[in-house]
Design an enzyme around this catalytic site. Sequence first.
Site, PDB file in Angstrom:
ATOM      1  N   CYS A 226      -2.098  -7.102   2.160  1.00 43.84           N
ATOM      2  CA  CYS A 226      -3.563  -5.947   2.236  1.00 43.84           C
ATOM      3  C   CYS A 226      -3.617  -5.160   1.081  1.00 43.84           C
ATOM      4  O   CYS A 226      -4.778  -5.215   0.291  1.00 43.84           O
ATOM      5  CB  CYS A 226      -3.607  -5.304   3.549  1.00 43.84           C
ATOM      6  SG  CYS A 226      -2.143  -4.651   4.067  1.00 43.84           S
TER       7      CYS A 226
ATOM      8  N   HIS B 115      -7.052   1.114   4.106  1.00 46.05           N
ATOM      9  CA  HIS B 115      -6.274   1.541   3.308  1.00 46.05           C
ATOM     10  C   HIS B 115      -6.781   2.170   1.989  1.00 46.05           C
ATOM     11  O   HIS B 115      -7.859   1.672   1.452  1.00 46.05           O
ATOM     12  CB  HIS B 115      -5.339   0.317   2.642  1.00 46.05           C
ATOM     13  CG  HIS B 115      -4.585  -0.184   3.620  1.00 46.05           C
ATOM     14  ND1 HIS B 115      -4.449   0.228   4.926  1.00 46.05           N
ATOM     15  CD2 HIS B 115      -3.709  -1.393   3.450  1.00 46.05           C
ATOM     16  CE1 HIS B 115      -3.267  -0.512   5.409  1.00 46.05           C
ATOM     17  NE2 HIS B 115      -2.808  -1.550   4.594  1.00 46.05           N
TER      18      HIS B 115
HETATM   19  P1  NAP Z   1      -0.090  -7.820  16.108  1.00 47.80           P
HETATM   20  O1  NAP Z   1      -1.634  -7.012  16.358  1.00 47.80           O
HETATM   21  O2  NAP Z   1       1.033  -7.174  16.657  1.00 47.80           O
HETATM   22  O3  NAP Z   1      -0.615  -9.204  16.699  1.00 47.80           O
HETATM   23  C1  NAP Z   1       0.364 -10.209  16.671  1.00 47.80           C
HETATM   24  C2  NAP Z   1       0.035 -11.609  17.006  1.00 47.80           C
HETATM   25  O4  NAP Z   1       0.989 -12.677  16.528  1.00 47.80           O
HETATM   26  C3  NAP Z   1      -0.398 -11.600  18.414  1.00 47.80           C
HETATM   27  O5  NAP Z   1      -1.591 -12.641  18.456  1.00 47.80           O
HETATM   28  C4  NAP Z   1       0.666 -12.236  19.139  1.00 47.80           C
HETATM   29  O6  NAP Z   1       0.517 -13.165  20.286  1.00 47.80           O
HETATM   30  C5  NAP Z   1       1.047 -13.313  17.972  1.00 47.80           C
HETATM   31  N1  NAP Z   1       2.451 -13.816  18.141  1.00 47.80           N
HETATM   32  C6  NAP Z   1       3.583 -12.877  18.192  1.00 47.80           C
HETATM   33  N2  NAP Z   1       4.696 -13.652  18.386  1.00 47.80           N
HETATM   34  C7  NAP Z   1       4.209 -15.250  18.597  1.00 47.80           C
HETATM   35  C8  NAP Z   1       5.089 -16.354  18.611  1.00 47.80           C
HETATM   36  N3  NAP Z   1       6.331 -16.296  18.727  1.00 47.80           N
HETATM   37  N4  NAP Z   1       4.280 -17.213  18.420  1.00 47.80           N
HETATM   38  C9  NAP Z   1       2.835 -17.274  18.453  1.00 47.80           C
HETATM   39  N5  NAP Z   1       2.108 -16.099  18.015  1.00 47.80           N
HETATM   40  C10 NAP Z   1       2.814 -14.999  18.260  1.00 47.80           C
HETATM   41  O7  NAP Z   1      -0.335  -8.052  14.630  1.00 47.80           O
HETATM   42  P2  NAP Z   1      -1.256  -8.248  13.303  1.00 47.80           P
HETATM   43  O8  NAP Z   1      -1.629  -6.692  12.819  1.00 47.80           O
HETATM   44  O9  NAP Z   1      -2.397  -8.862  13.653  1.00 47.80           O
HETATM   45  O10 NAP Z   1      -0.348  -8.858  12.254  1.00 47.80           O
HETATM   46  C11 NAP Z   1      -0.103 -10.395  12.522  1.00 47.80           C
HETATM   47  C12 NAP Z   1       0.683 -10.745  11.456  1.00 47.80           C
HETATM   48  O11 NAP Z   1      -0.338 -11.031  10.186  1.00 47.80           O
HETATM   49  C13 NAP Z   1       1.590  -9.720  10.593  1.00 47.80           C
HETATM   50  O12 NAP Z   1       2.999  -9.991  11.341  1.00 47.80           O
HETATM   51  C14 NAP Z   1       1.747 -10.173   9.251  1.00 47.80           C
HETATM   52  O13 NAP Z   1       2.669 -11.133   9.154  1.00 47.80           O
HETATM   53  C15 NAP Z   1       0.265 -10.581   9.209  1.00 47.80           C
HETATM   54  N6  NAP Z   1      -0.326  -9.530   8.392  1.00 47.80           N
HETATM   55  C16 NAP Z   1      -0.841  -9.689   7.320  1.00 47.80           C
HETATM   56  C17 NAP Z   1      -1.591  -8.887   6.587  1.00 47.80           C
HETATM   57  C18 NAP Z   1      -2.000  -9.004   5.154  1.00 47.80           C
HETATM   58  O14 NAP Z   1      -1.832  -7.879   4.395  1.00 47.80           O
HETATM   59  N7  NAP Z   1      -2.484 -10.063   4.725  1.00 47.80           N
HETATM   60  C19 NAP Z   1      -1.948  -7.570   7.400  1.00 47.80           C
HETATM   61  C20 NAP Z   1      -1.670  -7.482   8.663  1.00 47.80           C
HETATM   62  C21 NAP Z   1      -0.821  -8.306   9.290  1.00 47.80           C
HETATM   63  P3  NAP Z   1       0.792 -12.274  21.764  1.00 47.80           P
HETATM   64  O15 NAP Z   1      -0.529 -11.632  22.051  1.00 47.80           O
HETATM   65  O16 NAP Z   1       1.116 -13.391  22.455  1.00 47.80           O
HETATM   66  O17 NAP Z   1       1.896 -11.301  21.777  1.00 47.80           O
HETATM   67  C1  3JM Z   2       2.016  -7.024   7.186  1.00 46.86           C
HETATM   68  O1  3JM Z   2       7.103  -9.689  11.742  1.00 46.86           O
HETATM   69  C2  3JM Z   2       6.764 -10.119  10.435  1.00 46.86           C
HETATM   70  O2  3JM Z   2       7.501 -10.806   9.934  1.00 46.86           O
HETATM   71  C3  3JM Z   2       5.482  -9.386   9.951  1.00 46.86           C
HETATM   72  C4  3JM Z   2       5.822  -8.207   9.214  1.00 46.86           C
HETATM   73  C5  3JM Z   2       4.396  -7.831   8.353  1.00 46.86           C
HETATM   74  C6  3JM Z   2       3.895  -8.445   7.070  1.00 46.86           C
HETATM   75  C7  3JM Z   2       4.675  -9.624   6.559  1.00 46.86           C
HETATM   76  O3  3JM Z   2       5.996  -9.452   5.916  1.00 46.86           O
HETATM   77  O4  3JM Z   2       4.243 -10.684   6.647  1.00 46.86           O
HETATM   78  C8  3JM Z   2       3.452  -7.001   8.801  1.00 46.86           C
HETATM   79  C9  3JM Z   2       2.479  -6.464   8.208  1.00 46.86           C
HETATM   80  C10 3JM Z   2       2.986  -7.973   6.628  1.00 46.86           C
HETATM   81  C11 3JM Z   2       2.148  -8.501   5.195  1.00 46.86           C
HETATM   82  O5  3JM Z   2       1.134  -8.808   5.017  1.00 46.86           O
HETATM   83  O6  3JM Z   2       3.063  -8.830   4.420  1.00 46.86           O
END
Ligand code: NAP
Ligand code: 3JM
Length: 350
Positions: free
Chosen positions: A132, A252
């Site tokens: 992000c 952000h």
């Molecule tokens: P979050 O609110 O904690 O949500 C996590 C999601 O992943 C929930 O839907 C969860 O489902 C699911 N999940 C967890 N473990 C799983 C598994 N073993 N199999 C299938 N689904 C699973 O996190 P978030 O902020 O949405 O972020 C999710 C991910 O997106 C991060 O870990 C990161 O890698 C990525 N992300 C990227 C950016 C970016 O900058 N592009 C920003 C934020 C996040 P449940 O409801 O079943 O727990």
């Molecule tokens: C943003 O559990 C994980 O691997 C997720 C960690 C995470 C990430 C990532 O590294 O994919 C949390 C929040 C990010 C990201 O966008 O890089």
Amino acid sequence: MAQERGFHVAVVGATGAVGQQMLKTLENRDFPISKLTLLSSARSAGKTAVYKGQDITIEEAKPESFEGVDIALFSAGGSVSKALAPEAAKRGAIVVDNTSAYRMDENVPLVVPEVNPEDLKNHNGIIANPNCSTIQMVVALEPLRKKYGLKKVIVSTYQAVSGAGAAAVEEMYAQTQAILDGTEPEANILPVGSAEKHYQIAFNAIPQIDKFEENGFTFEEMKMINETKKIMHKQELEVAATCVRLPVGTGHSESVYFEIDAEGVDANEIKTLLADAPGVVLQDNPSEQIYPMPAFCVGSNDVFVGRIRKDLDNEKGFHMWVVSDNLLKGAAWNSVQIAEKLVELGLVKE
Ligand code: NAP
Ligand code: 3JM
């Protein structure tokens, strides 16, 4: 929900902070969907989510979940993407992955549509969505690189708690309430869930996002550094980052110092260029206290830029303030925008 023509879309991590915004964004953009599959862990399987007024049951993500899927939007953490993105690609889906799992893989395009859409043509089934903080910075820097050339970038971030997931936001609210009630705030998630120590984010600033690397930078900082070079196809660009978490819900902010490869440019020229840049909204009028702030950028797909000024010592140096909704342009919108671009370029089979 289903349209006659369109794509079978899967959202992995549909219950999460990013996944929920994915659903809203697909709906707002009226993305052509013939079938929508919502996936999560076993914890949320059986719950429902609403898309275009219709309840859709969430299923546990498994390799077979991707049979017949055309486009799979992943945001369920790096380990889920590592395990399931190849399974989805193997079954013919194009994966847009929001995690850091594949971003630096040389066979995986890392794409911000305003910057390097042509890289999509080289995909091998997986496309990575950048971090992000990287996305909003490169949207603002790319027009400057194109016109003047870019030598150096030093960024300090002021990052919102929603970037760490839905549970982190809940914890910030609980800590805030505890402090207002005069009790001890509990900290279990930030700065990093799996780390030894946790600190309160309420009424605080934490100069650690993600784990530390040997070189003293955090992974989040190294993501900004490495991803910026890859997206801009500019390995020689000098980039340094300091990433800080603040008690802001969503949005952000970044203080960006950059040096261009041209002399005699003034701040007004930079403002004019950015005012017309794709995906950028210029909010820059100090005499009327006009500048971007996260509270007022939430819900918008744009990148807001202000406080543009020339450095007082370096003829090629400038400063700017860049704000965007981390869950939209930083994640959900950039992913859906990639999907729209794939459709436009004829890169997805229907
Ligand atoms: P979050 O609110 O904690 O949500 C996590 C999601 O992943 C929930 O839907 C969860 O489902 C699911 N999940 C967890 N473990 C799983 C598994 N073993 N199999 C299938 N689904 C699973 O996190 P978030 O902020 O949405 O972020 C999710 C991910 O997106 C991060 O870990 C990161 O890698 C990525 N992300 C990227 C950016 C970016 O900058 N592009 C920003 C934020 C996040 P449940 O409801 O079943 O727990
Ligand atoms: C943003 O559990 C994980 O691997 C997720 C960690 C995470 C990430 C990532 O590294 O994919 C949390 C929040 C990010 C990201 O966008 O890089």
